[in-house]
Design a protein around this motif. Structure first.
Motif, PDB file in Angstrom:
ATOM      1  N   ALA A  40       6.649 -65.085 -24.807  1.00  0.00           N
ATOM      2  CA  ALA A  40       6.798 -65.776 -25.956  1.00  0.00           C
ATOM      3  C   ALA A  40       6.406 -67.168 -25.938  1.00  0.00           C
ATOM      4  O   ALA A  40       6.571 -68.052 -26.979  1.00  0.00           O
ATOM      5  CB  ALA A  40       8.192 -65.819 -26.496  1.00  0.00           C
ATOM      6  N   ALA A  75      10.880 -65.491 -33.912  1.00  0.00           N
ATOM      7  CA  ALA A  75       9.943 -64.415 -34.156  1.00  0.00           C
ATOM      8  C   ALA A  75       8.859 -64.126 -32.927  1.00  0.00           C
ATOM      9  O   ALA A  75       8.666 -63.076 -32.832  1.00  0.00           O
ATOM     10  CB  ALA A  75       8.912 -64.857 -35.168  1.00  0.00           C
ATOM     11  N   ARG A  76       8.599 -65.228 -32.118  1.00  0.00           N
ATOM     12  CA  ARG A  76       7.876 -65.068 -31.009  1.00  0.00           C
ATOM     13  C   ARG A  76       8.519 -64.246 -29.992  1.00  0.00           C
ATOM     14  O   ARG A  76       8.080 -63.360 -29.141  1.00  0.00           O
ATOM     15  CB  ARG A  76       7.324 -66.462 -30.522  1.00  0.00           C
ATOM     16  CG  ARG A  76       6.043 -67.013 -31.138  1.00  0.00           C
ATOM     17  CD  ARG A  76       5.382 -68.132 -30.550  1.00  0.00           C
ATOM     18  NE  ARG A  76       5.920 -68.857 -29.490  1.00  0.00           N
ATOM     19  CZ  ARG A  76       6.595 -70.041 -29.899  1.00  0.00           C
ATOM     20  NH1 ARG A  76       6.457 -70.549 -31.315  1.00  0.00           N
ATOM     21  NH2 ARG A  76       7.387 -70.708 -29.099  1.00  0.00           N
ATOM     22  N   GLU A 134       5.583 -48.200 -30.063  1.00  0.00           N
ATOM     23  CA  GLU A 134       6.731 -48.990 -29.720  1.00  0.00           C
ATOM     24  C   GLU A 134       7.914 -48.290 -30.107  1.00  0.00           C
ATOM     25  O   GLU A 134       9.064 -48.395 -29.326  1.00  0.00           O
ATOM     26  CB  GLU A 134       6.518 -50.592 -29.694  1.00  0.00           C
ATOM     27  CG  GLU A 134       6.858 -50.924 -31.400  1.00  0.00           C
ATOM     28  CD  GLU A 134       5.628 -50.734 -32.326  1.00  0.00           C
ATOM     29  OE1 GLU A 134       5.755 -51.008 -33.250  1.00  0.00           O
ATOM     30  OE2 GLU A 134       4.640 -50.197 -31.818  1.00  0.00           O
ATOM     31  N   GLU A 178      15.319 -54.303 -35.684  1.00  0.00           N
ATOM     32  CA  GLU A 178      13.984 -54.661 -36.273  1.00  0.00           C
ATOM     33  C   GLU A 178      13.031 -53.505 -36.137  1.00  0.00           C
ATOM     34  O   GLU A 178      12.468 -53.421 -37.301  1.00  0.00           O
ATOM     35  CB  GLU A 178      13.259 -55.561 -35.253  1.00  0.00           C
ATOM     36  CG  GLU A 178      11.956 -56.335 -35.504  1.00  0.00           C
ATOM     37  CD  GLU A 178      12.119 -57.275 -36.806  1.00  0.00           C
ATOM     38  OE1 GLU A 178      10.947 -57.341 -37.511  1.00  0.00           O
ATOM     39  OE2 GLU A 178      13.062 -57.557 -37.179  1.00  0.00           O
ATOM     40  N   ILE A 204       9.984 -56.928 -28.149  1.00  0.00           N
ATOM     41  CA  ILE A 204       9.718 -55.512 -28.622  1.00  0.00           C
ATOM     42  C   ILE A 204       8.676 -55.125 -27.543  1.00  0.00           C
ATOM     43  O   ILE A 204       8.860 -53.749 -27.184  1.00  0.00           O
ATOM     44  CB  ILE A 204       9.177 -55.586 -30.090  1.00  0.00           C
ATOM     45  CG1 ILE A 204      10.411 -56.006 -31.010  1.00  0.00           C
ATOM     46  CG2 ILE A 204       8.546 -54.216 -30.303  1.00  0.00           C
ATOM     47  CD1 ILE A 204       9.954 -56.051 -32.507  1.00  0.00           C
ATOM     48  N   ALA A 205       7.588 -55.744 -27.138  1.00  0.00           N
ATOM     49  CA  ALA A 205       6.743 -55.334 -26.144  1.00  0.00           C
ATOM     50  C   ALA A 205       7.351 -55.187 -24.783  1.00  0.00           C
ATOM     51  O   ALA A 205       6.896 -53.883 -24.359  1.00  0.00           O
ATOM     52  CB  ALA A 205       5.652 -56.305 -26.322  1.00  0.00           C
ATOM     53  N   VAL A 252      16.432 -55.962 -31.097  1.00  0.00           N
ATOM     54  CA  VAL A 252      15.074 -55.260 -31.157  1.00  0.00           C
ATOM     55  C   VAL A 252      15.170 -53.949 -31.845  1.00  0.00           C
ATOM     56  O   VAL A 252      14.298 -53.491 -32.669  1.00  0.00           O
ATOM     57  CB  VAL A 252      14.337 -55.348 -29.883  1.00  0.00           C
ATOM     58  CG1 VAL A 252      13.526 -53.938 -29.698  1.00  0.00           C
ATOM     59  CG2 VAL A 252      14.088 -56.613 -29.315  1.00  0.00           C
ATOM     60  N   ARG A 297       2.985 -46.740 -34.520  1.00  0.00           N
ATOM     61  CA  ARG A 297       3.962 -47.605 -33.930  1.00  0.00           C
ATOM     62  C   ARG A 297       4.490 -46.843 -32.671  1.00  0.00           C
ATOM     63  O   ARG A 297       5.525 -46.538 -32.510  1.00  0.00           O
ATOM     64  CB  ARG A 297       5.076 -47.945 -34.898  1.00  0.00           C
ATOM     65  CG  ARG A 297       4.665 -48.866 -36.111  1.00  0.00           C
ATOM     66  CD  ARG A 297       5.737 -49.010 -36.943  1.00  0.00           C
ATOM     67  NE  ARG A 297       5.217 -50.006 -38.023  1.00  0.00           N
ATOM     68  CZ  ARG A 297       4.424 -49.739 -39.056  1.00  0.00           C
ATOM     69  NH1 ARG A 297       3.883 -48.614 -39.232  1.00  0.00           N
ATOM     70  NH2 ARG A 297       4.191 -50.714 -39.829  1.00  0.00           N
ATOM     71  N   ARG A 329       9.790 -69.598 -36.228  1.00  0.00           N
ATOM     72  CA  ARG A 329       8.607 -69.222 -35.346  1.00  0.00           C
ATOM     73  C   ARG A 329       9.184 -68.755 -33.982  1.00  0.00           C
ATOM     74  O   ARG A 329       8.677 -67.868 -33.583  1.00  0.00           O
ATOM     75  CB  ARG A 329       7.563 -70.332 -35.501  1.00  0.00           C
ATOM     76  CG  ARG A 329       6.130 -69.888 -34.899  1.00  0.00           C
ATOM     77  CD  ARG A 329       5.221 -70.712 -35.047  1.00  0.00           C
ATOM     78  NE  ARG A 329       4.834 -71.065 -36.297  1.00  0.00           N
ATOM     79  CZ  ARG A 329       3.895 -71.948 -36.867  1.00  0.00           C
ATOM     80  NH1 ARG A 329       3.145 -72.657 -36.013  1.00  0.00           N
ATOM     81  NH2 ARG A 329       3.697 -71.974 -38.103  1.00  0.00           N
ATOM     82  N   ARG A 362      12.364 -51.889 -40.056  1.00  0.00           N
ATOM     83  CA  ARG A 362      11.189 -51.859 -40.786  1.00  0.00           C
ATOM     84  C   ARG A 362      10.839 -50.580 -41.144  1.00  0.00           C
ATOM     85  O   ARG A 362      10.306 -50.324 -42.334  1.00  0.00           O
ATOM     86  CB  ARG A 362      10.011 -51.960 -39.633  1.00  0.00           C
ATOM     87  CG  ARG A 362       9.865 -53.557 -39.053  1.00  0.00           C
ATOM     88  CD  ARG A 362       9.116 -53.605 -37.932  1.00  0.00           C
ATOM     89  NE  ARG A 362       8.903 -54.911 -37.481  1.00  0.00           N
ATOM     90  CZ  ARG A 362       8.181 -55.234 -36.281  1.00  0.00           C
ATOM     91  NH1 ARG A 362       7.470 -54.164 -35.562  1.00  0.00           N
ATOM     92  NH2 ARG A 362       8.274 -56.412 -35.598  1.00  0.00           N
ATOM     93  N   LYS A 395       9.188 -60.733 -30.853  1.00  0.00           N
ATOM     94  CA  LYS A 395       7.906 -59.826 -30.765  1.00  0.00           C
ATOM     95  C   LYS A 395       7.663 -59.562 -29.088  1.00  0.00           C
ATOM     96  O   LYS A 395       7.330 -58.470 -28.750  1.00  0.00           O
ATOM     97  CB  LYS A 395       6.646 -60.711 -31.343  1.00  0.00           C
ATOM     98  CG  LYS A 395       5.394 -59.902 -31.121  1.00  0.00           C
ATOM     99  CD  LYS A 395       4.144 -60.782 -31.854  1.00  0.00           C
ATOM    100  CE  LYS A 395       2.883 -60.052 -31.736  1.00  0.00           C
ATOM    101  NZ  LYS A 395       1.755 -60.769 -32.365  1.00  0.00           N
TER     102      LYS A 395
END
Length: 224
Positions: free
Chosen positions: A53, A26-27, A116, A77, A33-34, A74, A114, A23, A81, A30
């Motif tokens: 995060a 993953a945080r 991003e 990822e 990416i932002a 990143v 998306r 977790r 996807r 994420k």
């Protein structure tokens, strides 16, 4: 001698914090990416990523090894996807024309949903794909997609509906361009031409025209 009574109060129980590495990773990913999609590699800050995060800089370096490695992860990822979802499409059961249009529809929807991904690609292009070149994972994932397109082109040519000699990579690049360019360059194009290229109706019209362009390009010329 008077004996003092023993204290009955107990020490407060310490709260045990359960670590969840998956977790936490993953945080951080994420948040990265932002941060990278908003500011690019040069403008992004690892401290800000850790803060986003709700983690700390030590965990970021522990799980990802540093800013460079995190940025490569990143890119992997967001692109994997796209690749993974493309490969879920069942092209074998489709007619060749339907398969090509289905591939384009997926690409168009993916890029539209998306922003991003669009921004990260723009930043990485400005950097001459310096970090993308470090990832063998992304290169390996691209091959099956081109294989599906090549198979659709071959079947379409054999069925007499596609003209011969179409290259799979050229076609895929053209489809990505149709899906990507009008969105990635919408701020400047919208200003220049006084039309909001990101409004729903304009994008719907562009999508329909892209179908017509693809069909016109793929179709075998009719002989008089």
């Amino acid at each position: 001698m008077q004996i003092e009574p023993m204290a009955t109060a107990t020490e407060p129980t310490r709260k045990i914090v359960q670590r969840d590495p998956a977790r936490t990773r993953a945080r951080i990913l994420k948040a990265a990416i932002a941060e990278f999609s908003a500011k690019g590699y040069s403008g992004a800050r690892t401290v800000q990523i850790a803060t986003r995060a709700k983690s700390n800089i030590r965990m970021l370096y522990h799980y990802f090894g540093g800013k460079d490695a995190l940025y490569v992860r990143v890119l992997e990822e967001v692109l994997l996807r796209l690749r993974a979802a493309e490969l879920q499409l069942d092209f074998e059961s489709m007619e060749p024309t339907d398969g090509i249009l289905k591939m384009f529809d997926f690409i168009d929807t993916h890029f539209g949903a998306r922003p991003e991904l669009r921004r990260l690609l723009a930043f990485e292009n400005m950097n001459q794909a310096r970090h993308l070149n470090r990832s063998a994972v992304i290169r390996d994932a691209a091959s099956p997609v081109l294989g599906h397109i090549a198979n659709l082109l071959r079947r379409g040519e054999q069925a007499g509906v596609f003209r011969p000699g179409i290259d799979a990579l050229h076609l895929y690049t053209a489809m990505v361009s149709l899906a990507y360019y009008s969105r990635a360059h919408a701020p400047t194009l919208s200003r220049i031409f006084g039309t909001d290229l990101l409004c729903h109706q304009w994008q719907a019209d562009h999508h329909a025209q892209s179908h017509q362009m693809l069909l016109g390009f793929l179709s075998r010329p009719t002989t008089a």
